[in-house]
Write a protein that holds these residues in place. Sequence first.
Motif, PDB file in Angstrom:
ATOM      1  N   PRO A  34       0.809  -1.219   0.000  1.00 24.93           N
ATOM      2  CA  PRO A  34       0.000   0.000   0.000  1.00 24.93           C
ATOM      3  C   PRO A  34       0.846   1.276   0.000  1.00 24.93           C
ATOM      4  N   ALA A  35       2.147   1.169   0.327  1.00 19.95           N
ATOM      5  CA  ALA A  35       3.038   2.331   0.335  1.00 19.95           C
ATOM      6  C   ALA A  35       3.740   2.559  -1.004  1.00 19.95           C
ATOM      7  N   SER A  36       3.599   1.647  -1.969  1.00 17.29           N
ATOM      8  CA  SER A  36       4.283   1.768  -3.265  1.00 17.29           C
ATOM      9  C   SER A  36       3.959   3.094  -3.933  1.00 17.29           C
ATOM     10  N   ARG A  37       5.006   3.735  -4.460  1.00 16.24           N
ATOM     11  CA  ARG A  37       4.817   5.033  -5.123  1.00 16.24           C
ATOM     12  C   ARG A  37       5.003   4.965  -6.628  1.00 16.24           C
ATOM     13  N   LEU A  38       5.645   3.904  -7.101  1.00 17.38           N
ATOM     14  CA  LEU A  38       5.808   3.671  -8.534  1.00 17.38           C
ATOM     15  C   LEU A  38       5.164   2.330  -8.848  1.00 17.38           C
ATOM     16  N   LEU A  39       4.327   2.300  -9.872  1.00 22.83           N
ATOM     17  CA  LEU A  39       3.660   1.062 -10.288  1.00 22.83           C
ATOM     18  C   LEU A  39       4.189   0.670 -11.656  1.00 22.83           C
ATOM     19  N   ILE A  40       4.725  -0.533 -11.753  1.00 21.86           N
ATOM     20  CA  ILE A  40       5.188  -1.081 -13.021  1.00 21.86           C
ATOM     21  C   ILE A  40       4.205  -2.164 -13.431  1.00 21.86           C
ATOM     22  N   ALA A  74      16.557  -0.599  -4.301  1.00 17.50           N
ATOM     23  CA  ALA A  74      15.402   0.295  -4.463  1.00 17.50           C
ATOM     24  C   ALA A  74      14.313  -0.377  -5.284  1.00 17.50           C
ATOM     25  N   PHE A  75      14.712  -1.088  -6.333  1.00 20.98           N
ATOM     26  CA  PHE A  75      13.756  -1.747  -7.225  1.00 20.98           C
ATOM     27  C   PHE A  75      12.947  -2.811  -6.493  1.00 20.98           C
ATOM     28  N   ASN A  80       8.625   1.122  -2.238  1.00 26.13           N
ATOM     29  CA  ASN A  80       8.905   2.045  -3.334  1.00 26.13           C
ATOM     30  C   ASN A  80       8.120   1.677  -4.587  1.00 26.13           C
ATOM     31  N   ILE A  81       8.220   0.394  -4.957  1.00 25.03           N
ATOM     32  CA  ILE A  81       7.779  -0.025  -6.289  1.00 25.03           C
ATOM     33  C   ILE A  81       6.871  -1.238  -6.218  1.00 25.03           C
ATOM     34  N   ALA A  82       5.719  -1.114  -6.870  1.00 21.90           N
ATOM     35  CA  ALA A  82       4.820  -2.255  -7.077  1.00 21.90           C
ATOM     36  C   ALA A  82       5.061  -2.764  -8.491  1.00 21.90           C
ATOM     37  N   ILE A  83       5.172  -4.075  -8.641  1.00 15.98           N
ATOM     38  CA  ILE A  83       5.323  -4.715  -9.951  1.00 15.98           C
ATOM     39  C   ILE A  83       4.139  -5.656 -10.109  1.00 15.98           C
ATOM     40  N   VAL A  84       3.227  -5.258 -10.978  1.00 18.24           N
ATOM     41  CA  VAL A  84       1.951  -5.963 -11.128  1.00 18.24           C
ATOM     42  C   VAL A  84       1.749  -6.291 -12.613  1.00 18.24           C
ATOM     43  N   ALA A 191      12.605   9.398 -10.110  1.00 16.25           N
ATOM     44  CA  ALA A 191      13.254   9.991  -8.923  1.00 16.25           C
ATOM     45  C   ALA A 191      12.252  10.836  -8.146  1.00 16.25           C
ATOM     46  N   GLU A 192      11.417  11.583  -8.853  1.00 13.80           N
ATOM     47  CA  GLU A 192      10.394  12.417  -8.224  1.00 13.80           C
ATOM     48  C   GLU A 192       9.360  11.562  -7.496  1.00 13.80           C
ATOM     49  N   ALA A 193       8.926  10.478  -8.149  1.00 15.07           N
ATOM     50  CA  ALA A 193       7.911   9.601  -7.544  1.00 15.07           C
ATOM     51  C   ALA A 193       8.432   8.925  -6.278  1.00 15.07           C
ATOM     52  N   LEU A 194       9.723   8.593  -6.281  1.00 13.25           N
ATOM     53  CA  LEU A 194      10.300   7.864  -5.144  1.00 13.25           C
ATOM     54  C   LEU A 194      10.869   8.771  -4.061  1.00 13.25           C
TER      55      LEU A 194
END
Length: 195
Positions: A34-40, A74-75, A80-84, A191-194
């Motif tokens: 729920p804290a992810s700021r970048l969604l891939i 970081a990845f 930081n990052i959701a990978i869906v 960088a801005e999103a994270l």
Amino acid sequence: MPEAFDALMARIRACRLCEAQLPLGPRPVLQASPASRLLIVSQAPGRKVHETGIPFNDVSGDRLRDWLGIDKPAFYDAGNIAIVPMGFCFPGTGKGGDLPPRPECAPTWHRALMPHLQQVRLTLAIGQYAQAGLLAGRRGRTLTDTVLAWREHLDRGVLPLPHPSPRNRLWLARNPWFEVELLPELRRRVAEALA
């Protein structure tokens, strides 16, 4: 009320919906918080990712991390990052490479999962299947057309990208504007999103 996040992730990881159609069996591979700021949003795991259970744990992942300007720690931080992916399991291999994502996966799970990702500041639509799922009628006739219109899509919070697969070397060579114009903006936005 939405299902609790941890319970939903456990149900996704236990999914057997497409078991009969998966040559290596089910092994849903995704990463989210729920804290992810970048969604891939990508297509589906390849064979190596299926074997390790780690998203983008292959040459495509190395190139993607280079594109994003971030390192592995970081990845792989779900905060930081959701990978869906559009399909959470390896769909098998066909004549031209991996098969498309199974059509049952995204309609079954994305609707339940996406409402939990309220902190996402930027979404990356990687490859034609992700672009079809996220952009629908707003995408171009071809992947190139869609990626060329990246500024228009970025205004809506979605940045379309080609797949970082080594198979796309020719596409990258034919489209030098991608590295010159889009990649610097991608790195800045990531960088801005994270931050």
